[in-house]
Design an enzyme around this catalytic site. Structure first.
Site, PDB file in Angstrom:
ATOM      1  N   CYS A 255      32.130  42.233  49.730  1.00 33.69           N
ATOM      2  CA  CYS A 255      31.846  41.751  48.380  1.00 33.69           C
ATOM      3  C   CYS A 255      30.469  42.260  47.980  1.00 33.69           C
ATOM      4  O   CYS A 255      29.980  43.240  48.534  1.00 33.69           O
ATOM      5  CB  CYS A 255      31.961  40.229  48.276  1.00 33.69           C
ATOM      6  SG  CYS A 255      31.087  39.302  49.540  1.00 33.69           S
ATOM      7  N   CYS A 270      26.032  36.303  43.584  1.00 35.43           N
ATOM      8  CA  CYS A 270      27.402  35.812  43.391  1.00 35.43           C
ATOM      9  C   CYS A 270      27.369  34.479  42.652  1.00 35.43           C
ATOM     10  O   CYS A 270      26.404  33.720  42.760  1.00 35.43           O
ATOM     11  CB  CYS A 270      28.085  35.644  44.756  1.00 35.43           C
ATOM     12  SG  CYS A 270      29.689  34.813  44.726  1.00 35.43           S
ATOM     13  N   ASP A 271      28.446  34.191  41.941  1.00 33.92           N
ATOM     14  CA  ASP A 271      28.568  32.952  41.185  1.00 33.92           C
ATOM     15  C   ASP A 271      28.489  31.720  42.087  1.00 33.92           C
ATOM     16  O   ASP A 271      28.035  30.658  41.665  1.00 33.92           O
ATOM     17  CB  ASP A 271      29.908  32.971  40.426  1.00 33.92           C
ATOM     18  CG  ASP A 271      30.058  31.809  39.475  1.00 33.92           C
ATOM     19  OD1 ASP A 271      29.050  31.433  38.837  1.00 33.92           O
ATOM     20  OD2 ASP A 271      31.170  31.278  39.345  1.00 33.92           O
TER      21      ASP A 271
END
Length: 382
Positions: A255, A270-271
């Site tokens: 990711c 990242c969220d």
């Protein structure tokens, strides 16, 4: 089924501010990170972001994603400013698109007309029939929200706005897969994504129940709705069989290319990791293109692959999930090794169940046959 290597940026110009208090929300608590100043991206910073987003974007098209909190709290004029600034900074020959994630409560005819005219795609949160939705999705003053969301869906549908429904799978709706599927089908939903909710607390579903739900949804879909309804979970399961990369970061091998830009210009990996340890920098101090390629982003992405437990590396469905999202890798493997995804039972049940029919669907697609012919051909197999 598309996939891009470009770093996607989820911009949150309203920060974590929201007009709802969903029982399972993971983002409202982020308000404690921003104790000073209004939760609103100033226009000067907004313009800087838009200009830098064009600069950092690859290829002939640039896509913007607007999230929250609830971004419509900023008002329609704020989004008119967004499109005006995009026109101002758009390079010659570049196309631009926008996505808006919303709970739908503030969308009216004016909003819907604007979204249609400007070509926005909309992600709309709706957890199924009224009882399934309202049990955990209430307003800040504890009022139900179902009717407002359905009204918004119809407003968008009437104007042919692309609308992807996001349905959180929780402890209530996972018990009713047929009701949920029939509801979305009767409403006219053509694009839906099921988001599993696991962990501690009343809203969270058991992984086994999520697996059963997804298997049943798949059985309903494969019989009659191939080419008519797009289920993102199924699309992702089809990709390794068809031979193309995953689109969702959740199922990619690594990711680190789906970042968050907060309202104050902070750029996070990242969220689900908006915290001081995962702050890469700010667009006030560094260019967006530089932040997207920062070694911290790369390290964060590689850790997903490098920390896979042995049981995952030996799993027959590894190509389907690649260990899942790091935020869910909190379980212990049977051999005692940490880092197993707590959704493992759900993933394994769903992928193994769907694999035979998806292999047949992949063959159908590679033969160049129309998708809608698949269900007619499939009748003889059931």
């Amino acid at each position: 089924m598309e996939q891009s290597s470009e770093c996607l940026v989820m911009a949150k110009p309203v920060g974590p501010r929201c007009n709802m208090r969903c029982a399972y929300c993971y983002y409202l608590g982020k308000e404690r990170l921003f104790p000073a100043g209004p939760l609103r991206m100033p226009e000067a910073l907004l313009e800087k972001y838009i200009a830098q987003r064009f600069e950092a974007s690859l290829g002939p098209a640039t896509h913007f994603e607007w999230h929250g909190g609830e971004p419509t709290l900023l008002g329609l004029d704020y989004f008119r400013t967004i499109t005006r600034l995009q026109c101002k900074h758009r390079p010659d020959g570049r196309t631009v698109s926008n996505g808006l994630q919303t709970n739908g409560l503030l969308i009216d005819s004016q909003w819907a007309d604007f979204l249609a005219r400007e070509g926005f795609s909309v992600g709309l949160s709706l957890d199924g029939p009224e009882d399934c939705h309202d049990c955990f999705r209430k307003t800040a003053d504890n009022r139900p929200t179902y009717s407002g969301v359905v009204r918004t869906f119809h407003l968008l549908n009437e104007r042919r706005v692309f609308c992807n429904v996001l349905c959180v799978l929780h402890s209530v709706n996972t018990a009713a897969p047929d009701r949920v599927y029939d509801f979305f089908r009767s409403l006219g939903v053509r694009y839906v994504q099921f988001l599993p909710l696991v962990g501690e607390g009343k809203p969270c579903a058991k992984p086994e129940d999520i697996g059963t739900f997804l298997c049943r949804i798949f059985d309903r879909w494969i019989r009659r709705d191939v080419g008519r309804v797009v289920i993102q979970n199924v699309d992702e399961a089809l990709r390794p069989i068809y031979g193309i990369p995953h689109a969702l970061c959740v199922h990619r091998e690594t990711c680190g290319n789906a970042a968050v830009l907060e309202h104050d210009g902070g750029f996070y990996v990242c969220d689900h990791f908006v915290d001081p340890d995962h702050l890469v920098g700010t667009i006030e101090e560094r260019r967006l293109a530089e932040l997207a390629k920062d070694p911290q982003m790369i390290r964060f992405g590689r850790v997903k692959r490098e920390t896979l437990p042995r049981v995952c590396k030996q799993c027959e469905v590894l190509a389907f999930c690649n260990g899942g999202c790091p935020k869910d890798r909190v379980a212990t493997a049977p051999d005692g090794e940490p880092g197993l995804n707590c959704l493992c039972p759900a993933y394994k049940a769903f992928f193994l169940h769907a694999r035979p029919e998806l292999a047949r669907l992949a063959g159908h697609m590679k033969a160049g046959k129309p998708l809608r012919e698949f269900c007619a051909d499939a009748d003889s197999f059931f």
